[in-house]
Design a protein around this motif. Structure first.
Motif, short mmCIF file in Angstrom:
data_model
loop_
_atom_site.label_atom_id
_atom_site.label_comp_id
_atom_site.label_asym_id
_atom_site.label_seq_id
_atom_site.Cartn_x
_atom_site.Cartn_y
_atom_site.Cartn_z
N SER A 67 0.82 -1.20 0.00
CA SER A 67 0.00 0.00 0.00
C SER A 67 0.86 1.25 0.00
O SER A 67 1.97 1.27 0.55
N ALA A 68 0.35 2.30 -0.62
CA ALA A 68 1.03 3.60 -0.57
C ALA A 68 0.77 4.31 0.75
O ALA A 68 1.43 5.30 1.05
N ILE A 69 -0.18 3.80 1.52
CA ILE A 69 -0.57 4.47 2.77
C ILE A 69 -0.08 3.71 3.99
O ILE A 69 0.50 4.29 4.90
N TYR A 70 -0.32 2.39 4.01
CA TYR A 70 -0.09 1.60 5.20
C TYR A 70 1.09 0.64 5.02
O TYR A 70 1.38 0.21 3.90
N PRO A 71 1.74 0.26 6.11
CA PRO A 71 2.80 -0.75 6.04
C PRO A 71 2.23 -2.09 5.58
O PRO A 71 1.04 -2.36 5.75
N GLY A 104 -6.75 14.37 -7.37
CA GLY A 104 -6.62 14.16 -8.81
C GLY A 104 -7.10 12.79 -9.23
O GLY A 104 -7.16 11.87 -8.42
N ARG A 105 -7.36 12.62 -10.51
CA ARG A 105 -7.84 11.34 -11.01
C ARG A 105 -6.66 10.48 -11.41
O ARG A 105 -6.34 10.29 -12.59
N ARG A 106 -5.93 9.96 -10.39
CA ARG A 106 -4.78 9.11 -10.63
C ARG A 106 -4.94 7.82 -9.85
O ARG A 106 -5.52 7.82 -8.79
N SER A 107 -4.41 6.76 -10.35
CA SER A 107 -4.47 5.48 -9.65
C SER A 107 -3.31 5.39 -8.69
O SER A 107 -2.32 6.11 -8.79
N LEU A 108 -3.41 4.50 -7.72
CA LEU A 108 -2.34 4.31 -6.75
C LEU A 108 -1.08 3.74 -7.40
O LEU A 108 0.03 3.99 -6.96
N ASP A 109 -1.26 2.97 -8.51
CA ASP A 109 -0.08 2.41 -9.18
C ASP A 109 0.77 3.52 -9.78
O ASP A 109 2.00 3.52 -9.66
N SER A 110 0.11 4.48 -10.45
CA SER A 110 0.87 5.58 -11.02
C SER A 110 1.44 6.46 -9.93
O SER A 110 2.53 7.03 -10.07
N ASN A 131 -2.90 13.92 17.94
CA ASN A 131 -3.92 14.35 16.99
C ASN A 131 -3.39 14.15 15.57
O ASN A 131 -2.73 15.01 15.01
N HIS A 132 -3.68 12.97 15.03
CA HIS A 132 -3.20 12.67 13.69
C HIS A 132 -3.94 13.49 12.64
O HIS A 132 -5.09 13.87 12.81
N GLN A 133 -3.25 13.73 11.54
CA GLN A 133 -3.88 14.33 10.38
C GLN A 133 -4.42 13.19 9.52
O GLN A 133 -3.75 12.65 8.67
N ASN A 134 -5.66 12.79 9.79
CA ASN A 134 -6.21 11.59 9.17
C ASN A 134 -6.83 11.87 7.82
O ASN A 134 -7.25 13.00 7.52
N LEU A 135 -6.91 10.83 7.03
CA LEU A 135 -7.58 10.92 5.74
C LEU A 135 -9.07 11.15 5.96
O LEU A 135 -9.69 10.50 6.80
N ASP A 136 -9.63 12.07 5.22
CA ASP A 136 -11.07 12.32 5.32
C ASP A 136 -11.72 12.34 3.95
O ASP A 136 -12.74 12.98 3.74
N HIS A 137 -11.13 11.59 3.02
CA HIS A 137 -11.63 11.57 1.65
C HIS A 137 -12.86 10.68 1.53
O HIS A 137 -13.08 9.77 2.34
N SER A 182 -12.73 8.61 -3.94
CA SER A 182 -11.43 9.22 -4.17
C SER A 182 -10.43 8.18 -4.67
O SER A 182 -10.49 7.00 -4.33
N ASP A 183 -9.48 8.62 -5.51
CA ASP A 183 -8.44 7.73 -6.02
C ASP A 183 -7.55 7.19 -4.90
O ASP A 183 -6.86 6.18 -5.09
N VAL A 184 -7.53 7.85 -3.77
CA VAL A 184 -6.73 7.37 -2.65
C VAL A 184 -7.18 5.97 -2.23
O VAL A 184 -6.37 5.15 -1.80
N PHE A 185 -8.48 5.69 -2.40
CA PHE A 185 -9.03 4.41 -1.97
C PHE A 185 -9.38 3.53 -3.16
O PHE A 185 -10.44 2.89 -3.20
N SER A 186 -8.52 3.50 -4.16
CA SER A 186 -8.79 2.68 -5.34
C SER A 186 -8.60 1.19 -5.07
O SER A 186 -9.10 0.35 -5.81
N ASN A 187 -7.86 0.84 -4.01
CA ASN A 187 -7.65 -0.56 -3.68
C ASN A 187 -8.54 -0.96 -2.51
O ASN A 187 -8.60 -0.26 -1.49
N PRO A 188 -9.26 -2.09 -2.60
CA PRO A 188 -10.19 -2.49 -1.53
C PRO A 188 -9.50 -2.77 -0.20
O PRO A 188 -10.13 -2.65 0.85
N ILE A 189 -8.22 -3.15 -0.24
CA ILE A 189 -7.52 -3.40 1.03
C ILE A 189 -7.33 -2.09 1.79
O ILE A 189 -7.53 -2.02 3.01
#
Length: 683
Positions: free
Chosen positions: A30-34, A98-104, A222-228, A232-239
């Motif tokens: 993942s680009a977000i999580y370990p 933006g309209r980008r995939s996590l792979d790109s 106080n984390h800066q959490n995702l609120d998308h 959103s393209d950030v969540f293009s992967n179901p995992i």
């Protein structure tokens, strides 16, 4: 196989799968999580459920183990959300909409640098930097340090891999001299554990808790959490969707639940080692509810349950904004009762899950919150014709129907519903029989005796009331919470003994010595007055008038002790306050509870109702809060007076049903704190 065994297997499996994910080069990166964060989340979820099972296990030792698992789950979830925060900081120079995939996104240099900043992330490590450790290993190290600081009762860790397979408890290592030593240091594996732990009362007042224990350190930032949004393209992967929605659900629930711990149980915060954050927890739950999966459904159910049940139980609340966001796009306050937003959430959930009866239950609660009890009962009645396949859901619906019937003064339906609860649920039969008996007392008192048929009906209600109220103590103690009887079981047992003693002493029938309406008392403890319309509140006043001699049918008011008079004053004050008759409510409390001629020692001890004095102080605080904009005094002066009354109630000490009243007090303190913070920002 028991629930505990299944959950232990789930913990072991999730931990093993997480370690496997660290070594498998083909695992999703993942680009977000370990890597393996989805298994870390499952591990935390199984620990949370194990904590619930442990607390409900009726063993104090198992309850302490449950709180320990709660702490470990908290640290894991905190680490997952910290990964989101690092991702947000690393991607701050790019547009995440933006309209980008996590792979790109991964193919770009900035994305690789962002991923490298995450512990356990993918990609080659920067020159000279040590390899990042997997998420659960990092969590275990953090937990070990936190455990030493808070003096948790746990075995020293020997390796990162066997941490969660064995939760045996041992004495902690010796605490450094610089660390404040708490009064509670129990030994969980010696004989007499219950006796030793009982010496450290969970009912000590807040001032004692502050004096004897070092305040627990907050483990979260106080984390800066995702609120998308989900699209959103950030969540293009179901995992990523699963990890994000699940972490927000679980962490949000934890923060909200811990924030509601009443002052009487303040020492639990020392055992757990962290404080809640209601506002942040609610925001996380709202974020999770956006997603169309099991996590989103559970978040929606949690939110509706919080606003319709927990918030409905409180009185001192922030003013909820009707808008979701302010003019600058920042989300508005979520701690009041956002009516329109809750209605939209319920509509969305019923569309997603049209066959679930749980949403009908929440719709009924929402109608009651808006003082539409007849509509609420109609919804609940519809669930009895087409029953849920889940017995637990059917029991919840029946219990709620009994409560709404009690608020609506439909005594026959109330009694019928709670007797059915006895067959559907084995949690607190003493409470069910007690409320059913109290409903028959109201039917008995309202019967006319003009004919022989009327007298026969009246005698039937007297017999049923006596039967159910005497049955309640026989069913008390069958269920326990943290090795203690359930609070309402203790309450029902004491009340029955009180009336039996009065009947023998005064030489009156049991039904005629009950005194102040026990059903109105139950309505107050469940905050049913907040759900009544004006005519229903007037009916409650009429029921209370039966007691103090205004009704000639009750001729022994002069024999009543001070606690019974105080109870009548408190119930009458709560009813008057909900009618907007604030000064009349204050006068009632001053006369019988808070006046100079009242000795609080006369309100406690023996079989007396000792909750009246602290409840009167809390009620005075509520009245001050309600009057803060009436123009009689400055708003700030009303709020300061409110805070003084609430703090007196918070520090009252141990009394019957203090946890229930304490939940109201905890919400009030949280609201007042938020009010002062907002006032300080305006200055």
């Amino acid at each position: 196989m028991t629930a505990s065994d299944r959950l232990a297997d789930a913990e072991t499996t999730a931990s093993a799968d997480h370690r496997k994910a660290q070594r498998d080069p083909s695992v999703f990166k993942s680009a977000i999580y370990p890597p393996g964060s989805e298994f870390a989340l499952c591990h935390a979820q199984s620990q949370l459920m194990s904590a619930v099972v442990g607390v409900l296990n009726e063993s104090l030792t198992e309850a302490i183990r449950g709180f320990y698992k709660l702490r470990k789950a908290f640290v894991t979830l905190d680490a997952i959300l910290d990964a989101e925060s690092k991702y947000m900081r690393g991607s701050s120079r790019q547009s995440l909409d933006g309209r980008r995939s996590l792979d790109s996104l991964r193919s770009t240099t900035s994305s690789v640098q962002s991923t490298r900043a995450i512990p356990g992330g993918s990609g080659d490590e920067a020159p000279g930097r040590k390899p990042q450790k997997p998420l659960l290993d990092t969590v275990r190290q953090n937990e070990a340090r936190a455990a030493a600081t808070a003096n948790l009762l746990t075995k020293p860790q020997t390796s990162a891999e066997d941490d969660d397979e064995d939760d045996e408890f041992f004495d902690a290592d010796e605490v450094p001299e610089s660390t404040p030593k708490p009064r509670y240091v129990g030994h969980l594996e010696v004989n007499g554990v219950t006796e030793d732990l009982a010496k450290t009362s969970l009912d000590d007042d807040a001032s004692n808790g502050d004096r004897d224990l070092a305040p627990p350190k907050a483990l979260s930032s106080n984390h800066q959490n995702l609120d998308h949004d989900p699209d959103s393209d950030v969540f293009s992967n179901p995992i990523d969707v699963f990890v994000h929605s699940g972490a927000n659900l679980c962490f949000g629930l934890l923060l909200v639940m811990i924030s509601m711990i009443p002052p009487a149980f303040s020492k639990l915060l020392f055992i757990i080692g962290f404080h809640g954050d209601r506002e942040r927890g609610l925001r996380l739950l709202w974020q999770a509810s956006k997603f169309h999966n099991i996590n989103g459904a559970m978040a929606g159910l949690s939110l509706l349950g919080f606003y319709n049940a927990v918030i409905g139980f409180a009185d001192i609340l922030p003013e909820a904004s009707t808008a979701r966001t302010s003019g600058n796009g920042v989300e508005q306050d979520v701690q009041g009762y956002p009516k329109e937003r809750c209605e939209a959430l319920l509509k969305d959930m019923r569309t997603r899950h049209p066959k679930s009866h749980l949403w009908l239950l929440e719709e009924a609660r929402m109608a009651a919150m808006n003082r539409r009890l007849s509509a609420s009962l109609s919804i609940l009645e519809s669930t009895t014709t087409k029953k849920s396949p889940l017995r637990q859901v059917e029991a919840l619906n029946m219990f709620e129907r009994g409560l709404q019937a009690m608020y609506s003064h439909d005594y026959a339906l109330c009694a019928e519903s709670f007797i059915k609860c006895v067959k559907l649920n084995n949690w607190s039969h003493a409470l069910y029989y007690y409320i059913a008996g109290a409903a028959h007392i109201e039917l008995y008192r309202k019967c006319s005796v003009q004919t022989a048929a009327d007298r026969a009906i009246r005698d039937q209600h007297a017999a049923k009331a006596t039967e159910y109220l005497c049955l309640a103590p026989r069913h008390a103690g069958k269920k326990k919470f943290m090795a203690r009887q359930l609070p309402f079981d203790v309450f029902a047992t004491r009340k029955a003994k009180k009336w039996q003693q009065r009947s023998a002493t005064w030489d009156f029938a049991f039904i005629d010595v009950v005194g102040v309406s026990p059903l109105e008392e139950m309505i107050m403890f469940w905050n049913g007055y907040r759900r009544m319309d004006e005519s229903q509140l007037q009916t409650s006043l009429d029921n209370l008038a039966w007691s103090d001699g205004r009704d000639p049918a009750y001729s022994i008011w002069k024999r009543e002790e001070r606690d019974e008079r105080a109870m009548l004053a408190v119930l009458r004050a709560v009813t008057l306050r909900n009618l907007g008759r604030w000064q009349d409510a204050v006068d009632a409390l001053d006369k019988e509870v808070l006046g100079p001629g009242v000795d609080f020692a006369e309100l406690k001890g023996g079989l007396r109702d000792d909750w009246t004095a602290p409840m009167a102080h809390y009620e005075m605080g509520v009245i001050c809060w309600m009057r803060r904009k009436d123009g009689v005094k400055a708003e700030g002066e009303w709020v300061r007076e409110c805070e003084e009354w609430i703090e007196k109630a918070a520090r009252w000490g141990s009394y019957e049903l203090d946890a229930r009243v304490g939940m109201k007090v905890a919400t009030a303190r949280d609201t007042l704190k938020k009010y002062k913070e907002a006032a300080a920002r305006k200055e």
